[in-house]
Every structure is written in C-alpha cells, then in structure tokens.
Design an enzyme around this catalytic site. Structure first.
Site, PDB file in Angstrom:
ATOM      1  N   GLU A   1       0.726  -1.244   0.123  1.00 26.37           N
ATOM      2  CA  GLU A   1       0.072   0.104  -0.005  1.00 26.37           C
ATOM      3  C   GLU A   1       0.989   1.378  -0.239  1.00 26.37           C
ATOM      4  O   GLU A   1       1.904   1.305   0.699  1.00 26.37           O
ATOM      5  CB  GLU A   1      -0.850  -0.127   1.287  1.00 26.37           C
ATOM      6  CG  GLU A   1      -1.770   1.070   1.294  1.00 26.37           C
ATOM      7  CD  GLU A   1      -2.577   1.335   2.684  1.00 26.37           C
ATOM      8  OE1 GLU A   1      -3.639   2.002   2.652  1.00 26.37           O
ATOM      9  OE2 GLU A   1      -2.098   0.533   3.590  1.00 26.37           O
TER      10      GLU A   1
ATOM     11  N   LYS B   1      -9.657   0.884  -1.740  1.00 27.90           N
ATOM     12  CA  LYS B   1      -9.869   0.688  -0.587  1.00 27.90           C
ATOM     13  C   LYS B   1     -11.173   1.175  -0.025  1.00 27.90           C
ATOM     14  O   LYS B   1     -11.586   2.218  -0.464  1.00 27.90           O
ATOM     15  CB  LYS B   1      -8.535   1.428   0.321  1.00 27.90           C
ATOM     16  CG  LYS B   1      -8.615   0.922   1.807  1.00 27.90           C
ATOM     17  CD  LYS B   1      -7.545   1.763   2.219  1.00 27.90           C
ATOM     18  CE  LYS B   1      -7.241   1.306   3.781  1.00 27.90           C
ATOM     19  NZ  LYS B   1      -6.069   1.886   4.268  1.00 27.90           N
TER      20      LYS B   1
ATOM     21  N   CYS C   1      -5.020  -3.112   3.284  1.00 29.41           N
ATOM     22  CA  CYS C   1      -4.854  -2.901   4.608  1.00 29.41           C
ATOM     23  C   CYS C   1      -5.811  -2.964   5.525  1.00 29.41           C
ATOM     24  O   CYS C   1      -6.423  -3.915   5.937  1.00 29.41           O
ATOM     25  CB  CYS C   1      -4.227  -1.469   4.964  1.00 29.41           C
ATOM     26  SG  CYS C   1      -3.124  -1.328   6.397  1.00 29.41           S
TER      27      CYS C   1
END
Length: 508
Positions: A265, A340, A374
C-alpha cells in the site's frame, strides 16, 4: 521501442489467422525468400496437430507464432535437414504416437520484440510437452550471426563463444537462456539461410516429468507461485527512479517464474517529497497525478515479464474524490482497478480520502482472486463475500507504522485465511521516510497465511519474510489442497454456516 498495448493473448492458431500470420512472418524474415508458410500448409498443420500450433495476438493482431510436430525419436536422432524433417513441407513425418515435440518455426514480428513474447511461446511449448507426456522438445535453431564470424571460427568454436557470452547470437543466445542444451551441429540444414551459412544447432529441452500420466493443454494450474515485495522506503528523485526500483523486483520474482507480484500500500509515497512544502492534503493530491503513468508502465511490465502485478495502492483522483486505489495488471495486457473500502481515521483527517463502494473478485489465469487494502482486512464481511464468489487467494497490500498496526493486519489476515478456507498474502513497506509528512516510519513483515488443517502448516503460516528488511518472499500455494479442505477438512467452515439463521449479501 515503447509499446502502447491493451491486450496480449496466447492461444492456438486458427485458419482465419493466416493473412496476419503471413504478414508477420514476412516481416520477421526479411532477408529470406519464400519466408512464409502457404495457407494449405497451415491448414494441414491444424488438421493433424492443432494443439501444437500457437500464436501471440497483440490488440487483435497476430505478431508471433510457434509451430510444432510430434516426431519419432529415431527420426530426430538421425542426421536430417529441414526438408527431410518436415516431409518436404508436407508434414508427413508427424506421428501422434511419437515421443518428441519438434519445433519447426518460432518468430516474433520485429516491432514487438523486446517484450519477452518469444519466451512466452517457449514456456507454452514446455507446458504442452509436459501435459502431452512427450519426452523432449527438439528443434534445429538458426545461428544468424555466424556469417560475421565464419572466417575465424568453426561452428563448434562459435557455439562455445556464445555459451561463454563472448559472442551474442540473437537466436542461439535466446535458446540457451531458455534451458535448451546443444546436441550437435547440422550442416546444410536450411537452404538459403545465408546468415547462418546454412548451419543449424540441434537443441533439446528434456521433460523431467516424462512417463507421468498425460494431462491436457490449458487445464487450470494447481500450484501458484506468489512473489511478495517487502519495499524499502527511500528517497527517489523522479518517477524514472521509481520505475527502475519497481522493475528490479518484478524482474527478480518473475525470474523465479512467479505468477503474481504483490507490492505494498502507498509504496509510491517517496515521490511525495517534492510536495512536502504543501499541506498533507495538497501533497497527496499532487501524488495522485502519477497514478495513470504508473498504471501504464506496470501494464507494460506485466506483459514484458509475463507476470500478473498487483500494484499495491496509490492516491487516485476521480473527479473531486480522492481514493486509495490500485491496479491488477494482468500478463495478457488488461487491467482492473480496486479501491480501498474502509478508510482509517488518519487517512480521512490528513488526506481527505474517500472509501470505495465496490466489493469484487478478479478472474485471472490462475483462478479467482480477491484484493483488499490494509484496514479492509479487519472487516471480515468483505473477504467472506469474495470467498462465496469463489476466491482462492486474497491479496492484502498494507502500510503500518507501528507493530501494533501490523499485529492487527497480521492476525486478521490469518483469521480470514481460516474462516474462508483460502490463502492470504500480505506485503508492506519498511524503513523510514523523513522528508515526507505523515509517512515517517513503517513496520512490516510480508507473509502468506493458510487455513489450519492437516494439509497445511500447523501454525497456519506458509512463509514469512524477515521483519523490517527489504526483500522478496517467493511462495508456492496449492489450490488442490483447498478443494480437498472444502470437501474433507476436519471442519468445513464454509459449508457449516447456519444460513437458516443469518446471511450476508452485497448491497451494490
């Protein structure tokens, strides 16, 4: 040359490809007369051995091909020339019950060389040889640079110098780098091949799986190799330096024949140093300008290195909204985007990032995969929905500054592997980045996690990198073990859910 390529496809040759095939062959062999196969010859090849005729198609255009026959080993062992081995171009020498896959032609259009498309054709031939349970691949390779050295070197001496890399031959050097070994030199092999002085080098690649039960071409792969990049944050002067560093890792993991390369990321954060005089929110919006050129470059690298690349994530502007997004750049030249979904308080406060709204899986040549970024891994609903759609491998690029953050990512990733009966691969950034606000320190340990049952490691960890050290992690995962687990595991988590009491579904 720079290639603006949208799609690359490796498939079997079809008769309707003939006109494009002929055009590309003429371009590939400009100094040789009658350098192309006639249409009736291609039709004959497709009639007797369609599986052995392969093409590379770029944006709908045939730009390369590999043509083959199956021959008796005795015929190959005898001294022969091109006419004899092809039955005077009638292919009467082909025998379905033979032991040898004999290559009669390989070429790439000159405008598409340098993208390792020839290597892709050779890899496909090797796969075909294994799956058809043939003993070896054999062919007589030209040595087109020999004419320049013929006065001072015999063919044998020339071959030795090419092996030692004292002389470069664009054909022979390529063959040797693809694990072919020299059997002998053939004289008067191909009439009219002036560059090779009509010499050829008989080369062989042995199938180490010979005598195993035959398989069929284009069956789904069971063993998938993952290449995880644990990326060191470092100062970068420009985008070119970033590309050089990224290509180094792609080259490294593709050298081990990895099917996927996973980057972390926000690993492009060092490029934000030029905007450190701005506020965090302004700086990251400047960084978002790199998203499109990075996507385009990684598409090219995916083709060139024959690997599927998961580009971690980067800031991406869509209208006025800023997302934390990345790209799956497939080795066929196509790409897909993911965003995300769950945004951390830090990302909202400092950067003003908006969460994505699409839960999706991706079809690849290695099966169906999922990608979440994440913080997303701490929300089990996402990966459960993906597992219901058939996901076998979940990729999680992450960025954590402390061990606390990493611990959350690690243990949640392990939980996702167990509860969804899948593999989970995570990769993050390490080191310090002092000249970029809000990106000072990073902590990471790349890993691949597995379900917890007898066929897998007892701790559910397939492999782990050294913490906080720049490195790659190369890991094989076996999809057949997942199939076995789903049906015969000690517990059957995916099957034993109480759908009579609860359910989970996407709203969009």
């Amino acid at each position: 040359m720079t290639h603006d390529i949208k799609t690359v496809e490796l498939r079997n040759l079809q008769l309707e490809d003939y006109k494009q095939l002929k055009t590309s062959m003429i371009e590939a062999y400009p100094t040789m007369e009658n350098s192309y196969w006639k249409e009736e010859q291609i039709e004959k090849l497709l009639d007797i051995f369609p599986e052995g005729q392969l093409v590379i198609v770029v944006d709908g255009k045939v730009v390369g091909s590999a043509l083959s026959l199956i021959l008796d080993e005795d015929l190959v062992d005898k001294n022969h020339d091109y006419k004899k081995i092809t039955g005077n171009y009638t292919f009467s020498t082909h025998n379905d019950d033979g032991e040898i896959l004999y290559g009669i032609d390989v070429f790439i259009h000159p405008n598409y060389r340098g993208l390792r498309l020839g290597r892709r054709l050779y890899d496909a031939r090797k796969e075909l040889c294994e799956q058809m349970n043939l003993k070896a691949i054999v062919f007589a390779g030209r040595i087109p640079n020999y004419a320049k050295h013929a006065e001072e070197l015999t063919p044998k001496e020339y071959i030795e110098k090419v092996k030692k890399k004292e002389v470069h031959d664009q054909v022979l050097s390529f063959q040797l780098s693809n694990d072919f070994h020299v059997i002998r030199v053939i004289k008067n092999y191909l009439e009219g091949d002036k560059k090779s002085k009509e010499y050829a080098v008989l080369l062989e690649w042995n199938n180490i799986y010979y005598e195993e039960s035959p398989k069929y071409f284009n069956t789904d792969k069971s063993i998938i190799r993952l290449g995880l990049v644990q990326w060191q944050m470092r100062s970068l002067n420009n985008l070119e330096e970033f590309f050089n560093q990224a290509e180094f890792f792609i080259d490294a993991v593709s050298g081990y024949e990895s099917d996927f390369a996973l980057f972390p990321e926000l690993f492009i954060a060092p490029l934000m140093a030029d905007y450190n005089h701005l506020s965090e929110a302004e700086a990251i919006r400047e960084l978002a300008k790199y998203a499109e050129p990075i996507k385009k470059k990684f598409q090219e690298l995916a083709i060139s290195y024959n690997i599927n690349i998961i580009t971690g994530s980067m800031p991406y502007l869509d209208g006025e909204h800023l997302y934390n997004a990345g790209f799956l750049c497939k080795r066929d030249g196509t790409y897909e985007m993911y965003r995300k979904i769950h945004i951390t308080p830090n990302e909202v406060f400092h950067w003003g990032i908006t969460g994505g709204d699409t839960i999706q899986t991706f079809d690849t040549d290695c099966g169906k995969i999922g990608i979440i970024v994440c913080y997303d891994v701490e929300f089990p609903e996402l990966s459960r929905i993906m597992a219901d759609e058939g996901m076998n491998i979940l990729f999680v690029p992450f960025l954590t500054d402390t061990q606390n953050g990493y611990t959350r990512v690690k243990h949640c990733a392990q939980a996702r592997a167990i509860e969804n009966e899948c593999y989970v691969a995570i990769a993050g950034c390490v080191g310090n980045l002092p000249k970029v606000n809000n990106m000072d320190i990073q902590y990471a340990q790349a890993a691949v996690f597995t379900p917890s049952d007898f066929a897998f490691p007892s701790n559910g960890i397939k492999a782990e990198a050294t913490p906080n050290t720049e490195m790659t992690l190369i890991v094989d995962v076996d999809l057949d073990l997942l199939k076995e687990l789903h049906e015969h595991g000690s517990v059957k988590i995916m099957k034993d859910r109480r759908h009579d009491l609860y359910n989970l579904k996407k709203l969009k």
